[in-house]
Scaffold this motif. Structure first.
Motif, short mmCIF file in Angstrom:
data_model
loop_
_atom_site.label_atom_id
_atom_site.label_comp_id
_atom_site.label_asym_id
_atom_site.label_seq_id
_atom_site.Cartn_x
_atom_site.Cartn_y
_atom_site.Cartn_z
N ARG A 161 0.89 -1.27 -0.08
CA ARG A 161 0.11 -0.12 0.11
C ARG A 161 0.75 1.38 0.03
O ARG A 161 0.35 2.27 -0.58
N ASN A 162 1.98 1.12 0.69
CA ASN A 162 2.87 2.42 0.78
C ASN A 162 4.02 2.31 -0.38
O ASN A 162 4.61 3.40 -0.57
N TRP A 163 3.84 1.30 -1.35
CA TRP A 163 4.87 1.58 -2.68
C TRP A 163 4.32 2.44 -3.58
O TRP A 163 3.16 2.87 -3.87
N ARG A 164 5.15 3.27 -4.22
CA ARG A 164 4.89 4.27 -5.22
C ARG A 164 5.89 3.86 -6.46
O ARG A 164 7.29 3.78 -6.07
N GLY A 165 5.50 4.09 -7.46
CA GLY A 165 6.27 3.93 -8.63
C GLY A 165 5.88 4.63 -9.89
O GLY A 165 4.76 5.39 -9.93
N VAL A 166 6.88 5.01 -10.97
CA VAL A 166 6.55 5.59 -11.91
C VAL A 166 6.80 4.61 -13.40
O VAL A 166 7.56 3.73 -12.86
N GLY A 206 11.06 -1.13 1.06
CA GLY A 206 12.31 -1.68 1.91
C GLY A 206 12.25 -3.27 1.58
O GLY A 206 13.24 -4.15 2.25
N ASP A 207 11.41 -3.82 0.78
CA ASP A 207 11.52 -5.24 0.50
C ASP A 207 11.48 -5.24 -1.01
O ASP A 207 10.51 -5.08 -1.66
N LYS A 208 12.26 -5.71 -1.60
CA LYS A 208 12.61 -5.81 -3.09
C LYS A 208 11.65 -6.56 -3.77
O LYS A 208 10.90 -6.26 -5.04
N ASP A 209 11.29 -7.63 -3.05
CA ASP A 209 10.14 -8.79 -3.85
C ASP A 209 8.81 -7.93 -3.80
O ASP A 209 7.85 -8.16 -4.74
N ILE A 210 8.53 -7.33 -2.64
CA ILE A 210 7.12 -6.50 -2.73
C ILE A 210 7.08 -5.14 -3.59
O ILE A 210 6.23 -5.15 -4.55
N ASP A 211 8.29 -4.69 -4.05
CA ASP A 211 8.39 -3.61 -4.96
C ASP A 211 8.33 -4.25 -6.29
O ASP A 211 7.77 -3.60 -7.20
N MET A 212 8.83 -5.49 -6.53
CA MET A 212 8.57 -6.05 -7.92
C MET A 212 7.16 -6.35 -8.10
O MET A 212 6.63 -6.04 -9.21
N ILE A 213 6.38 -6.61 -7.19
CA ILE A 213 4.99 -6.86 -7.38
C ILE A 213 4.28 -5.51 -7.89
O ILE A 213 3.66 -5.59 -8.75
N GLY A 214 4.68 -4.35 -7.27
CA GLY A 214 4.05 -3.22 -7.72
C GLY A 214 4.54 -2.69 -8.89
O GLY A 214 3.65 -2.25 -9.95
N GLY A 241 0.13 -11.04 -7.09
CA GLY A 241 1.52 -11.15 -6.64
C GLY A 241 1.42 -11.26 -5.08
O GLY A 241 2.45 -11.78 -4.84
N ILE A 242 0.61 -10.75 -4.40
CA ILE A 242 0.57 -11.14 -3.08
C ILE A 242 0.48 -12.37 -2.68
O ILE A 242 1.13 -12.74 -1.81
N ALA A 243 -0.73 -12.90 -3.29
CA ALA A 243 -0.94 -14.42 -3.06
C ALA A 243 0.35 -15.29 -3.30
O ALA A 243 0.53 -15.97 -2.46
N ALA A 244 1.02 -15.15 -4.57
CA ALA A 244 2.07 -15.97 -4.87
C ALA A 244 3.30 -15.77 -3.77
O ALA A 244 3.96 -16.53 -3.45
N LEU A 245 3.55 -14.43 -3.47
CA LEU A 245 4.70 -14.03 -2.73
C LEU A 245 4.43 -14.80 -1.17
O LEU A 245 5.08 -15.41 -0.36
N ALA A 246 3.04 -14.52 -0.52
CA ALA A 246 2.65 -15.36 0.69
C ALA A 246 2.69 -16.57 0.67
O ALA A 246 3.59 -17.32 1.50
N VAL A 247 2.56 -17.67 -0.73
CA VAL A 247 2.61 -18.73 -0.64
C VAL A 247 4.25 -19.16 -0.48
O VAL A 247 4.63 -20.02 0.02
N ALA A 248 4.98 -18.53 -1.37
CA ALA A 248 6.22 -18.64 -1.43
C ALA A 248 7.06 -18.34 0.15
O ALA A 248 7.73 -19.26 0.40
N ARG A 249 6.72 -17.47 0.72
CA ARG A 249 7.39 -17.03 2.10
C ARG A 249 6.68 -18.08 3.26
O ARG A 249 7.25 -18.41 4.16
#
Length: 138
Positions: free
Chosen positions: A46-51, A68-76, A126-134
């Protein structure tokens, strides 16, 4: 209660990714370690911002406010690129047009607002896939 809440959150993510013409997937038990990851990842995202923009004619994304988490930034970024890509030519046509900068900005913003359902779906997947992986260590 926390387990039920996270299970419902995870189920809602899956249900949100189906279209009305698709049957909703059968509910199944989500391992607690996976369910625990969903609100953590979603909260950070929710706090991620990208252009986005074109680099050498290819659509690209850059994180401007990291989680602060590259995997979550990649989802965005992945969601942003996936949802903008089908509309890139139309957006570029608007940007390259002869209209005033204010009108271009208004038209581009309007078009981007229509992409919210796509962004929601891609982020949820992406959230679901990362949650499963982690949650499963895979």
């Amino acid at each position: 209660m926390m387990r039920l809440t996270t299970l419902l959150s995870f189920t809602a993510l899956i249900a949100a990714s189906t279209t009305p013409t698709q049957a909703a997937p059968q509910q199944r038990e989500v391992p607690p370690a996976v369910a625990k990851q969903v609100p953590i990842i979603a909260g950070k995202l929710r706090n991620w911002r990208g252009v986005w923009g074109a680099v050498d004619g290819k659509l690209a994304c850059k994180t401007v406010k990291s989680t602060g988490d590259k995997d979550i930034d990649m989802i965005g970024c992945a969601a942003l690129v996936a949802c903008i890509k089908p509309h890139y030519k139309q957006l570029k046509t608007i940007a390259d047009g002869k209209a005033s900068e204010a009108d271009k900005k208004r038209r581009i913003s309007g078009k981007l607002k229509t992409l919210d359902p796509c962004l929601h779906e891609h982020r949820g997947n992406g959230i679901a896939a990362l949650a499963v992986a982690r949650g499963t260590g895979k």
